[in-house]
Design a protein around this motif. Structure first.
Motif, PDB file in Angstrom:
ATOM      1  N   TYR A  94     -28.016 -15.711  -4.793  1.00 43.39           N
ATOM      2  CA  TYR A  94     -27.258 -14.638  -5.654  1.00 43.39           C
ATOM      3  C   TYR A  94     -26.143 -15.129  -6.529  1.00 43.39           C
ATOM      4  O   TYR A  94     -26.007 -14.579  -7.652  1.00 43.39           O
ATOM      5  CB  TYR A  94     -26.870 -13.509  -4.853  1.00 43.39           C
ATOM      6  CG  TYR A  94     -26.439 -12.219  -5.451  1.00 43.39           C
ATOM      7  CD1 TYR A  94     -27.472 -11.653  -6.333  1.00 43.39           C
ATOM      8  CD2 TYR A  94     -25.191 -11.924  -5.391  1.00 43.39           C
ATOM      9  CE1 TYR A  94     -27.057 -10.326  -6.888  1.00 43.39           C
ATOM     10  CE2 TYR A  94     -24.769 -10.598  -6.078  1.00 43.39           C
ATOM     11  CZ  TYR A  94     -25.734 -10.109  -6.812  1.00 43.39           C
ATOM     12  OH  TYR A  94     -25.239  -8.862  -7.535  1.00 43.39           O
ATOM     13  N   GLN A  95     -25.605 -15.951  -5.857  1.00 38.33           N
ATOM     14  CA  GLN A  95     -24.392 -16.731  -6.651  1.00 38.33           C
ATOM     15  C   GLN A  95     -25.016 -17.394  -7.749  1.00 38.33           C
ATOM     16  O   GLN A  95     -24.472 -17.500  -8.929  1.00 38.33           O
ATOM     17  CB  GLN A  95     -23.745 -17.695  -5.704  1.00 38.33           C
ATOM     18  CG  GLN A  95     -22.423 -18.706  -6.375  1.00 38.33           C
ATOM     19  CD  GLN A  95     -21.974 -19.637  -5.579  1.00 38.33           C
ATOM     20  OE1 GLN A  95     -21.802 -19.463  -4.319  1.00 38.33           O
ATOM     21  NE2 GLN A  95     -21.440 -20.919  -6.130  1.00 38.33           N
ATOM     22  N   THR A 103     -21.047  -5.549  -2.719  1.00 36.79           N
ATOM     23  CA  THR A 103     -19.800  -6.299  -1.857  1.00 36.79           C
ATOM     24  C   THR A 103     -19.939  -7.632  -2.295  1.00 36.79           C
ATOM     25  O   THR A 103     -18.984  -8.213  -2.620  1.00 36.79           O
ATOM     26  CB  THR A 103     -20.391  -5.949  -0.322  1.00 36.79           C
ATOM     27  OG1 THR A 103     -20.278  -4.653   0.000  1.00 36.79           O
ATOM     28  CG2 THR A 103     -19.154  -6.580   0.126  1.00 36.79           C
ATOM     29  N   LEU A 104     -21.023  -8.319  -2.687  1.00 38.18           N
ATOM     30  CA  LEU A 104     -21.214  -9.635  -2.873  1.00 38.18           C
ATOM     31  C   LEU A 104     -20.828  -9.818  -4.401  1.00 38.18           C
ATOM     32  O   LEU A 104     -20.118 -10.522  -4.809  1.00 38.18           O
ATOM     33  CB  LEU A 104     -22.739 -10.276  -2.752  1.00 38.18           C
ATOM     34  CG  LEU A 104     -23.084 -10.409  -1.494  1.00 38.18           C
ATOM     35  CD1 LEU A 104     -24.544 -10.855  -1.587  1.00 38.18           C
ATOM     36  CD2 LEU A 104     -22.583 -11.366  -0.743  1.00 38.18           C
ATOM     37  N   ILE A 125     -27.391 -15.647  -0.056  1.00 40.47           N
ATOM     38  CA  ILE A 125     -25.726 -15.858  -0.731  1.00 40.47           C
ATOM     39  C   ILE A 125     -25.815 -16.836  -1.886  1.00 40.47           C
ATOM     40  O   ILE A 125     -25.423 -16.457  -2.892  1.00 40.47           O
ATOM     41  CB  ILE A 125     -24.947 -15.872   0.201  1.00 40.47           C
ATOM     42  CG1 ILE A 125     -24.739 -14.529   1.068  1.00 40.47           C
ATOM     43  CG2 ILE A 125     -23.199 -16.468  -0.373  1.00 40.47           C
ATOM     44  CD1 ILE A 125     -23.756 -14.618   2.062  1.00 40.47           C
ATOM     45  N   TYR A 171     -17.320 -12.070  -5.488  1.00 45.62           N
ATOM     46  CA  TYR A 171     -17.478 -12.847  -6.519  1.00 45.62           C
ATOM     47  C   TYR A 171     -16.612 -12.861  -7.582  1.00 45.62           C
ATOM     48  O   TYR A 171     -15.986 -13.656  -8.121  1.00 45.62           O
ATOM     49  CB  TYR A 171     -19.074 -13.218  -7.246  1.00 45.62           C
ATOM     50  CG  TYR A 171     -19.282 -14.284  -8.023  1.00 45.62           C
ATOM     51  CD1 TYR A 171     -19.212 -15.444  -7.739  1.00 45.62           C
ATOM     52  CD2 TYR A 171     -19.069 -14.194  -9.405  1.00 45.62           C
ATOM     53  CE1 TYR A 171     -19.553 -16.549  -8.296  1.00 45.62           C
ATOM     54  CE2 TYR A 171     -19.163 -15.052 -10.366  1.00 45.62           C
ATOM     55  CZ  TYR A 171     -19.451 -16.324  -9.686  1.00 45.62           C
ATOM     56  OH  TYR A 171     -19.656 -17.523 -10.718  1.00 45.62           O
ATOM     57  N   GLU A 224     -20.475 -15.465   6.763  1.00 49.58           N
ATOM     58  CA  GLU A 224     -19.760 -14.195   6.473  1.00 49.58           C
ATOM     59  C   GLU A 224     -20.262 -13.172   7.636  1.00 49.58           C
ATOM     60  O   GLU A 224     -21.428 -13.217   8.245  1.00 49.58           O
ATOM     61  CB  GLU A 224     -20.229 -13.364   5.287  1.00 49.58           C
ATOM     62  CG  GLU A 224     -19.874 -12.074   5.165  1.00 49.58           C
ATOM     63  CD  GLU A 224     -18.303 -11.906   5.171  1.00 49.58           C
ATOM     64  OE1 GLU A 224     -17.915 -11.110   6.201  1.00 49.58           O
ATOM     65  OE2 GLU A 224     -17.617 -12.438   4.477  1.00 49.58           O
ATOM     66  N   TYR A 260     -29.571 -15.467   5.571  1.00 39.67           N
ATOM     67  CA  TYR A 260     -28.741 -14.651   4.480  1.00 39.67           C
ATOM     68  C   TYR A 260     -27.653 -15.602   3.976  1.00 39.67           C
ATOM     69  O   TYR A 260     -27.329 -15.711   2.738  1.00 39.67           O
ATOM     70  CB  TYR A 260     -28.186 -13.388   5.303  1.00 39.67           C
ATOM     71  CG  TYR A 260     -27.535 -12.360   4.218  1.00 39.67           C
ATOM     72  CD1 TYR A 260     -28.229 -11.661   3.476  1.00 39.67           C
ATOM     73  CD2 TYR A 260     -26.280 -12.533   4.100  1.00 39.67           C
ATOM     74  CE1 TYR A 260     -27.749 -10.775   2.752  1.00 39.67           C
ATOM     75  CE2 TYR A 260     -25.819 -11.679   3.120  1.00 39.67           C
ATOM     76  CZ  TYR A 260     -26.200 -10.745   2.292  1.00 39.67           C
ATOM     77  OH  TYR A 260     -25.852 -10.076   1.471  1.00 39.67           O
ATOM     78  N   ASN A 261     -27.053 -16.269   4.771  1.00 40.25           N
ATOM     79  CA  ASN A 261     -25.813 -17.255   4.438  1.00 40.25           C
ATOM     80  C   ASN A 261     -26.240 -18.407   3.741  1.00 40.25           C
ATOM     81  O   ASN A 261     -25.844 -18.770   2.632  1.00 40.25           O
ATOM     82  CB  ASN A 261     -25.189 -17.645   5.512  1.00 40.25           C
ATOM     83  CG  ASN A 261     -24.181 -16.679   6.351  1.00 40.25           C
ATOM     84  OD1 ASN A 261     -23.527 -16.091   5.491  1.00 40.25           O
ATOM     85  ND2 ASN A 261     -24.182 -16.331   7.602  1.00 40.25           N
ATOM     86  N   GLN A 271     -26.697  -6.478   6.589  1.00 38.78           N
ATOM     87  CA  GLN A 271     -26.025  -7.404   5.776  1.00 38.78           C
ATOM     88  C   GLN A 271     -25.238  -7.032   4.714  1.00 38.78           C
ATOM     89  O   GLN A 271     -25.391  -5.913   4.476  1.00 38.78           O
ATOM     90  CB  GLN A 271     -27.174  -8.684   5.075  1.00 38.78           C
ATOM     91  CG  GLN A 271     -28.018  -9.189   6.246  1.00 38.78           C
ATOM     92  CD  GLN A 271     -27.483 -10.130   6.883  1.00 38.78           C
ATOM     93  OE1 GLN A 271     -26.101 -10.466   6.836  1.00 38.78           O
ATOM     94  NE2 GLN A 271     -27.946 -10.626   8.237  1.00 38.78           N
ATOM     95  N   LEU A 272     -24.627  -7.743   4.243  1.00 34.64           N
ATOM     96  CA  LEU A 272     -23.540  -7.148   2.892  1.00 34.64           C
ATOM     97  C   LEU A 272     -24.308  -6.502   1.920  1.00 34.64           C
ATOM     98  O   LEU A 272     -25.445  -7.161   1.601  1.00 34.64           O
ATOM     99  CB  LEU A 272     -22.746  -8.314   2.433  1.00 34.64           C
ATOM    100  CG  LEU A 272     -21.663  -8.961   3.448  1.00 34.64           C
ATOM    101  CD1 LEU A 272     -21.033 -10.076   2.663  1.00 34.64           C
ATOM    102  CD2 LEU A 272     -20.761  -7.784   3.776  1.00 34.64           C
ATOM    103  N   TYR A 287     -17.168 -15.854  -1.245  1.00 32.95           N
ATOM    104  CA  TYR A 287     -16.973 -16.537  -2.405  1.00 32.95           C
ATOM    105  C   TYR A 287     -15.623 -17.044  -2.474  1.00 32.95           C
ATOM    106  O   TYR A 287     -15.171 -16.801  -3.494  1.00 32.95           O
ATOM    107  CB  TYR A 287     -17.542 -16.033  -3.622  1.00 32.95           C
ATOM    108  CG  TYR A 287     -19.154 -15.646  -3.476  1.00 32.95           C
ATOM    109  CD1 TYR A 287     -19.972 -16.449  -3.435  1.00 32.95           C
ATOM    110  CD2 TYR A 287     -19.546 -14.190  -3.788  1.00 32.95           C
ATOM    111  CE1 TYR A 287     -21.322 -16.337  -3.597  1.00 32.95           C
ATOM    112  CE2 TYR A 287     -20.830 -13.866  -3.590  1.00 32.95           C
ATOM    113  CZ  TYR A 287     -21.938 -14.784  -3.451  1.00 32.95           C
ATOM    114  OH  TYR A 287     -22.947 -14.779  -3.456  1.00 32.95           O
TER     115      TYR A 287
END
Length: 204
Positions: free
Chosen positions: A103-104, A144-145, A100, A149, A190, A95-96, A139-140, A156
């Motif tokens: 998605y960024q 939330t992500l 993540i 951001y 996270e 996930y990290n 997970q988040l 982030y």
């Protein structure tokens, strides 16, 4: 301002869902390999007892096609670090290190106009809605992500903010304006968890 970012939404903001098939999304640690969505990468890199990385999943556009756990492949072992199986992540590591950053990348390269719009309305009360069925367990949430951001918060939270002054001439009059550029150096791990499908935050 209410933003429904679930993939089932009829709003244009459904493109903020990790299931949205933007296309040509780089697969982490896999030079030249791309996928349709963040979730296509997440599912395609899964390693099961009786099945490894499935590159065909990267091309799937429909959410319904992305559940590899229902294919009788046995227990989930982990997530491959790219296509070469040089390391198998557990779910938290994957996930990290995979989800993540992916998605960024989508927020920065595909949906940045929406991010700019959200930052423009930072003084408004904004409600983000996503679908609990689209959330990776423990997970988040995507909402939330997205909030993190926009605000430069964990995961982030290493955002570098730089004011950029630009100008041009209109006749003899100089016109200047200021823009803000955001840049991220790395993504720290996270540990906190948010499981609900609705998140509300007030920037005032």
């Amino acid at each position: 301002m209410i933003i429904d970012m679930s993939y089932s939404s009829t709003s244009m903001t459904s493109c903020l869902s990790p299931y949205f098939p933007w296309g040509n999304i780089p697969v982490p640690f896999s030079t030249g390999i791309v996928a349709q969505s963040a979730m296509a990468i997440w599912e395609g890199l899964k390693v099961f007892e009786f099945g490894g990385v499935d590159i065909s999943v990267f091309s799937y556009r429909l959410k319904e096609d992305l559940n590899r756990a229902s294919l009788g492949l046995g227990n989930l072992i982990g997530y491959s670090r790219g296509m070469n199986y040089d390391y198998i992540y557990n779910e938290d590591e994957a996930y990290n290190q995979i989800f993540i950053p992916t998605y960024q990348w989508i927020l920065e390269h595909r949906a940045f106009k929406i991010i700019q719009l959200l930052r423009h309305y930072l003084r408004e009360n904004i409600i983000l809605i996503d679908n609990p069925k689209e959330i990776i367990p423990n997970q988040l949430t995507p909402s939330t992500l997205l909030k993190a951001y926009v605000l430069g918060e964990t995961p982030y939270n290493d955002v570098i903010q730089k004011d950029i002054i630009s100008h041009y001439y209109c006749g003899k009059k100089i016109i200047s304006w200021q823009t803000i550029k955001y840049k991220f150096k790395s993504i720290p791990p996270e540990t906190s968890i948010a499981k609900d499908g609705v998140i509300e935050f007030d920037f005032l």
